[in-house]
Design an enzyme around this catalytic site. Structure first.
Site, PDB file in Angstrom:
ATOM      1  N   GLY A 164       0.816  -1.214   0.000  1.00 27.63           N
ATOM      2  CA  GLY A 164       0.000   0.000   0.000  1.00 27.63           C
ATOM      3  C   GLY A 164       0.845   1.257   0.000  1.00 27.63           C
ATOM      4  O   GLY A 164       0.560   2.207   0.731  1.00 27.63           O
ATOM      5  N   GLY A 170       1.982   5.024   3.625  1.00 28.00           N
ATOM      6  CA  GLY A 170       2.833   4.101   2.880  1.00 28.00           C
ATOM      7  C   GLY A 170       3.757   4.849   1.933  1.00 28.00           C
ATOM      8  O   GLY A 170       4.944   4.515   1.808  1.00 28.00           O
ATOM      9  N   TYR A 319     -13.735  -4.128  11.313  1.00 28.17           N
ATOM     10  CA  TYR A 319     -12.442  -3.427  11.309  1.00 28.17           C
ATOM     11  C   TYR A 319     -11.681  -3.700  12.604  1.00 28.17           C
ATOM     12  O   TYR A 319     -10.470  -3.964  12.582  1.00 28.17           O
ATOM     13  CB  TYR A 319     -12.682  -1.931  11.127  1.00 28.17           C
ATOM     14  CG  TYR A 319     -11.416  -1.116  11.079  1.00 28.17           C
ATOM     15  CD1 TYR A 319     -10.535  -1.229  10.005  1.00 28.17           C
ATOM     16  CD2 TYR A 319     -11.098  -0.221  12.099  1.00 28.17           C
ATOM     17  CE1 TYR A 319      -9.367  -0.480   9.952  1.00 28.17           C
ATOM     18  CE2 TYR A 319      -9.936   0.527  12.061  1.00 28.17           C
ATOM     19  CZ  TYR A 319      -9.075   0.400  10.976  1.00 28.17           C
ATOM     20  OH  TYR A 319      -7.920   1.139  10.932  1.00 28.17           O
TER      21      TYR A 319
END
Length: 441
Positions: A164, A170, A319
């Site tokens: 990512g 990232g 999540y």
């Protein structure tokens, strides 16, 4: 954090001092009955004179009207023998008998000078309040930004894989590691955006050894293909940063029939790490960095229904489960790799202004719009958010803390559910079966 709190307290004391001082300056301007004005210094001298020589005053009033005004007031004084008289200028200023202290900015006075004076004091108070507010905002912003990785170690000759890596933290992590001289492999799903990000990093750092490779963490086939190509073409792997993730997306199933959040955030990285372990071990000392979240608190691994097949789907619940899985995976990986030279860390990067929360804004567009401005103050930038990832990746001497959890470039304690070794081992076994691994560490 402690320093910021102390600075904030000091700012509040400064504000209180300034506003109190200005208020006193306004109140101590007095008007006597005969129209002669006296300032604070003359009033203070008068009362010092009376106190010093023991002059006592007796005030008699005849009551108040219905509107609350004083009807009449007479005073008499007792002066001991031998007391010097007040200076003539003081008598002239106070021959009216008693003093009337006007309320600052009150509407009962028609004196233009007093109105201008009150307006000036109001402007001063507003300026002082604005100044201190700006200082407090700066201190708060510094506290929210969190820790900064101060390590300046070079990574020349080292190879780093970051998932990512084309946006957000990232991308900033890739930029920093490229600036340190590392060979950076950006593992991304969107190759077009990845190439744009890689070219920008090459230009800004002067490091041309930044490459992109296709990786879709929602596909076990893509992960295996990436690992095979990497093992065949790369000589070493010193740092693996499992950074990619999705947050609170609608319920979807991957091509492997995994729920998307658990698949991308945990199972994909679990498979990738295990497939790259031979290269990590041969390049030791090496590190695996798993980007988790403080949202793991309150999470629960439901082994009976990992993919919400039988229970109602909750985006936040899913999540939390995936972020808790990151921490448990990192903890179990450290236990299994003890003595191998490969260290494992998990971390909370902070609340960051990135596109990761696009699904939340999609569900609640009005909330997203209202939070745009506060987010500039209350959220980290991507550069600030990548600091803990960098800290875990490059700081010397962290090997003794393998398996630990970090936030703001410091070791922190996870929630109790993140310290359950029994659940961590069971999650490892279940994950191994789901992704089809035969041999693990």
């Amino acid at each position: 954090m402690v320093l910021c709190q102390r600075m904030l307290i000091c700012c509040l004391f400064v504000w209180l001092f300034i506003t109190t001082k200005i208020t006193k300056e306004n109140v101590l301007k007095i008007k006597v009955r005969n129209g002669v004005e006296d300032d604070r210094s003359s009033t203070a001298e008068r009362w010092h004179h009376r106190w010093r020589y023991g002059v006592y005053s007796k005030v008699q009033t005849s009551g108040y009207t219905q509107e609350g005004h004083l009807k009449s007031c007479t005073t008499s004084e007792t002066v001991p023998e031998g007391v010097p008289d007040e200076p003539s200028w003081m008598k002239a200023a106070h021959s009216g008998g008693f003093l009337v202290l006007p309320w600052p900015g009150g509407g009962g006075s028609s004196d233009p000078a007093q109105g201008e004076e009150s307006q000036g004091c109001l402007m001063l108070r507003s300026g002082a309040l604005l100044g201190v507010t700006l200082i407090c905002v700066a201190v708060l912003r510094k506290w929210i930004a969190g820790g900064v990785c101060r390590c300046s170690v070079r990574l020349d000759g080292r190879t780093v894989v970051i998932t990512g890596a084309n946006a957000g933290i990232g991308k900033e992590t890739s930029r920093d590691l490229a600036r340190r001289g590392a060979r950076v492999v950006m593992a991304c799903r969107d190759l077009t955006r990845a190439e744009r990000a890689a070219e920008e990093i090459r230009r800004s750092t002067g490091n041309g050894n930044v490459v992109i490779r296709h990786l879709d963490l929602a596909s076990t086939y893509s992960i295996r293909q990436f690992a095979k190509d990497f093992l065949d073409s790369e000589e070493r792997l010193d740092i693996l940063i499992n950074n990619a993730g999705v947050m609170m997306c609608p319920k979807q199933l991957t091509e492997d029939n995994f729920e998307t959040q658990l698949a991308v955030n945990h199972l994909g990285h679990f498979l990738l790490t295990n497939l790259l372990l031979p290269k990590l071990k041969s390049s030791s000392p090496s590190r695996v960095v798993n980007v988790s979240s403080i949202a793991h608190r309150g999470g629960r691994i439901d082994f009976d229904d990992l993919f919400f097949s039988r229970r109602p789907y909750g985006a936040l619940e899913s999540y939390r489960q995936s972020k808790l899985a990151n921490i448990l995976f990192s903890r179990e990986l450290a236990r299994r790799l003890s003595g191998s030279g490969v260290s494992s860390f998990s971390l909370h990067p902070g609340v960051i202004r990135t596109e990761l929360g696009r699904h939340v804004e999609g569900w609640f567009p009005l909330v997203g719009l209202l939070l745009k401005l506060p987010s500039l103050l209350l959220m980290k930038t991507p550069w600030e958010g990548c600091q803990t990832s960098l800290y875990c990746a490059v700081t010397p001497g962290l090997e003794e803390l393998s398996g630990c959890y970090f936030s703001d470039c410091a070791e922190k304690e996870t929630a109790p559910e993140g310290q359950d070794d029994v659940v961590a081992r069971k999650l490892w076994e279940v994950s191994t079966r789901l992704v089809g691994l035969k041999n693990t560490c």
